[in-house]
Design a protein around this motif. Structure first.
Motif, mmCIF file in Angstrom:
data_model
loop_
_atom_site.group_PDB
_atom_site.id
_atom_site.type_symbol
_atom_site.label_atom_id
_atom_site.label_comp_id
_atom_site.label_asym_id
_atom_site.label_seq_id
_atom_site.Cartn_x
_atom_site.Cartn_y
_atom_site.Cartn_z
ATOM 1 N N GLU A 199 18.951 6.005 -1.181
ATOM 2 C CA GLU A 199 18.618 5.181 -2.477
ATOM 3 C C GLU A 199 19.866 4.893 -3.481
ATOM 4 O O GLU A 199 20.655 6.086 -3.781
ATOM 5 N N PRO A 200 19.848 3.823 -4.044
ATOM 6 C CA PRO A 200 21.064 3.663 -4.892
ATOM 7 C C PRO A 200 20.603 4.403 -6.159
ATOM 8 O O PRO A 200 19.401 4.367 -6.658
ATOM 9 N N TYR A 228 24.091 -3.639 0.648
ATOM 10 C CA TYR A 228 25.459 -2.778 0.653
ATOM 11 C C TYR A 228 26.265 -3.160 1.900
ATOM 12 O O TYR A 228 25.944 -3.110 2.995
ATOM 13 N N GLN A 229 27.449 -3.818 1.505
ATOM 14 C CA GLN A 229 28.096 -4.499 2.544
ATOM 15 C C GLN A 229 29.456 -3.900 2.985
ATOM 16 O O GLN A 229 30.054 -4.138 3.926
ATOM 17 N N ILE A 255 18.834 -0.354 6.611
ATOM 18 C CA ILE A 255 18.751 -0.038 5.348
ATOM 19 C C ILE A 255 19.493 -0.308 4.617
ATOM 20 O O ILE A 255 19.467 -0.923 3.389
ATOM 21 N N LEU A 256 21.018 -0.137 4.705
ATOM 22 C CA LEU A 256 22.082 -0.563 3.700
ATOM 23 C C LEU A 256 22.023 -2.139 3.642
ATOM 24 O O LEU A 256 22.361 -2.650 2.508
ATOM 25 N N GLY A 272 20.605 5.912 15.147
ATOM 26 C CA GLY A 272 20.840 6.424 13.939
ATOM 27 C C GLY A 272 21.579 5.468 13.043
ATOM 28 O O GLY A 272 21.204 5.045 12.001
ATOM 29 N N PRO A 273 22.627 4.892 13.809
ATOM 30 C CA PRO A 273 23.469 4.163 12.974
ATOM 31 C C PRO A 273 23.110 2.812 12.516
ATOM 32 O O PRO A 273 23.222 2.253 11.730
ATOM 33 N N THR A 274 22.204 2.340 13.647
ATOM 34 C CA THR A 274 21.435 0.993 13.468
ATOM 35 C C THR A 274 20.350 1.057 12.377
ATOM 36 O O THR A 274 20.186 0.253 11.581
ATOM 37 N N THR A 275 19.528 2.220 12.521
ATOM 38 C CA THR A 275 18.679 2.410 11.142
ATOM 39 C C THR A 275 19.410 2.507 9.918
ATOM 40 O O THR A 275 18.960 1.656 8.933
#
Length: 168
Positions: free
Chosen positions: A166-167, A40-41, A34-35, A27-30
């Motif tokens: 999504e932004p 998004y850093q 995506i970020l 989950g966190p890897t996904t």
């Protein structure tokens, strides 16, 4: 028809991920993949995301991912559950989607999906011979980088759920 985004996958077994998180870090890897795609850093690494999103040894619940990612990203982002149709529109708009295979909590014990319980970045789709195929990064394995895979929707539809990130 084919849509496939150029998304850089990461293995949840990457050496930079804590060994105690690796088995349940899909989950966190996904989310990290995506970020990164959205540039998004703020989330420095998957270990931080694991804690911030509320990862557990048995994985990351969809409701918890949505709730905690909304807190992390703030009001300039839309993080919400979405349908297959909305997911395909997201892909057409150039945005990957978090997709979860969940055989257990959907009570589909007799189903034979590609994964029993696993989050992956959905990066595209293909319609071939009137069949829908989903294109995803599989988040790797021990000693294996993430690979792009094509899975038949009909074989997995009963266990799938989608979250758009999504932004605004």
């Amino acid at each position: 028809m084919k849509v496939q985004l150029n998304v850089q996958g990461i293995s949840q077994y990457n050496k930079d991920i804590s060994p105690r998180y690796q088995n349940s870090a899909c989950g966190p890897t996904t989310v990290f993949v995506i970020l990164n795609y959205h540039n998004y850093q703020q989330a420095k690494n998957i270990n931080d995301l694991y804690k911030l999103l509320g990862g557990t040894k048995i994985g990351l619940f969809r409701w918890r991912l949505i709730k905690n990612l909304r807190k992390l990203l703030g009001p300039k982002w839309n993080v919400s559950r979405c349908t297959l149709a909305e997911s395909l529109k997201e892909l057409e708009a150039g945005r990957p989607v978090a997709m979860k295979f969940d055989k257990h909590f959907t009570f589909q014990w007799l189903a034979k999906p590609t994964f029993n319980y696993h989050w992956v970045p959905l990066i595209g789709y293909l319609i071939q011979d009137d069949e829908l195929y989903l294109i995803l990064h599989d988040n790797g394995g021990r000693n294996r980088e993430s690979q792009i895979r094509k899975v038949r929707f009909a074989d997995n539809h009963k266990v799938l759920s989608f979250v758009k990130i999504e932004p605004k």
